[in-house]
Design an enzyme around this catalytic site. Sequence first.
Site, PDB file in Angstrom:
ATOM      1  N   PRO A   1       0.822  -1.215   0.000  1.00  0.00           N
ATOM      2  CG  PRO A   1      -0.936  -1.613   1.477  1.00  0.00           C
ATOM      3  CD  PRO A   1       0.367  -2.186   0.996  1.00  0.00           C
ATOM      4  CB  CYS A   2       1.193   3.845  -2.543  1.00  0.00           C
ATOM      5  SG  CYS A   2      -0.484   4.397  -2.933  1.00  0.00           S
ATOM      6  CB  THR A   3      -1.518   5.003   2.483  1.00  0.00           C
ATOM      7  OG1 THR A   3      -2.571   4.494   1.677  1.00  0.00           O
ATOM      8  CG2 THR A   3      -2.022   6.169   3.309  1.00  0.00           C
TER       9      THR A   3
ATOM     10  CG  PHE B   1       5.976   4.748   1.085  1.00  0.00           C
ATOM     11  CD1 PHE B   1       6.833   4.868   2.159  1.00  0.00           C
ATOM     12  CD2 PHE B   1       5.405   3.516   0.829  1.00  0.00           C
ATOM     13  CE1 PHE B   1       7.132   3.779   2.965  1.00  0.00           C
ATOM     14  CE2 PHE B   1       5.692   2.421   1.619  1.00  0.00           C
ATOM     15  CZ  PHE B   1       6.551   2.552   2.695  1.00  0.00           C
ATOM     16  CB  SER B   2       0.853   8.722  -1.082  1.00  0.00           C
ATOM     17  OG  SER B   2       0.160   9.694  -1.800  1.00  0.00           O
TER      18      SER B   2
END
Length: 409
Positions: A117-119, A121-122
């Site tokens: 999940p990119c959250t 690092f977003s």
Amino acid sequence: MIKVASRLTQLTTVGLNRSNQVSTALPVVSLFSGAGGLDLAIERADSEPLAPHDLGSGLARVAVATDYNGPALQTLAQNFPHTKSINGDIRLLETDQLLASAGLSQSDPVLVVGGPPCTPFSKSGFWLEQKRESRDPNASLLDEYVRVVRETRPEAFILENVQGLTYKTHKEQFERLLKGLTELGYNPQWKVLLAADYGVPQLRRRVFVVGRRDGRVFEFPKPTHSGWSEHTRKFDSDLIPHVTSQSAFAGLVEPTEPDEYVDGQYGDLAAEIPPGQNYLWHTTRYGGRDHFEWRSRYWTFLLRLDPNRPSTTLQAQPGPYVGPFHWDNVTTEQGAERARRLRVPEILRLMSFPDDFIVPTKRADVQRQLGNAVPLELGKAVARALLTQLGYIPMEKPVPLSIPLSLSA
């Protein structure tokens, strides 16, 4: 060359009959699978570029997929009926269970693929102190990816994430990821790729980390397309021009959708913004109303698509006034001009997904799942390069410059 020839001989029957795909194709383990964007790319790695109805030869198949998000896995199951799926927290999932569900043993998978999940690092959410300081607990999911690679010993892996993973803020997590994969002997290589450079009608940047069990260096695919982006006005005139939003939408005849009007507090302002512009149109420096302070909002606020360029990055969870919105206005039942949100068939096209990809019925779920997915053509380019270098696909023929820019059938 001997290695390539022997593998191609071994796989001569693969793809002759797609009904045999499950028993003959190269098995792949998919982690953090979501709706299956990267999975689709793996299974269509040897299909023609920008040919959404080309299913590929059936060379590889996703044997098992896992994700914490149940609705996303339901979407995956509808589009990948041959794939075993496990819904749950990967931190509680034993690798033996993962492999056994697909009838696999250690070293059987040719690939492990996935995008944690990119959250964490977003750029989205950087107002949260724990994200700015890279203390998001979900960042540990990178370690789980390394664990599964260690315990499955695939021939190679592909990890995908947002560009933000490479930022200085997340240096500790990124370096730990690379160190863990290096210690396993995979010699990981990483690069940030622009989706539009591979035929996707979207200016979306993603980082890919790729490694081979034999330790050989993976070479990333060279761009096939070129054009100016938000960061540069330089482009390579020898390559195919970027696919524009307008050409991507060619042939679409889709019905209106509920709640597609951009209405409310900023409805009038949004409708007055020209194609390719955003809220800055309504500042003292442009031709609209003097309503906003210069650079007081995110770039995507009230952003309209430019039909002659690729789309900006599609958001997974946009607010009501976050674009990109379509360049054309629509007229409401009351006769008011309004900007409109992108319709589901348009979102599929901007992700270079096939028109017949099965999506949820709720618009919010579609936006979330596709906004978090890997654009098909970008994923295909990386997967095709890896499977070619591993010897499973013959050396690629040059991409013809006559490829149609439209993604329609």
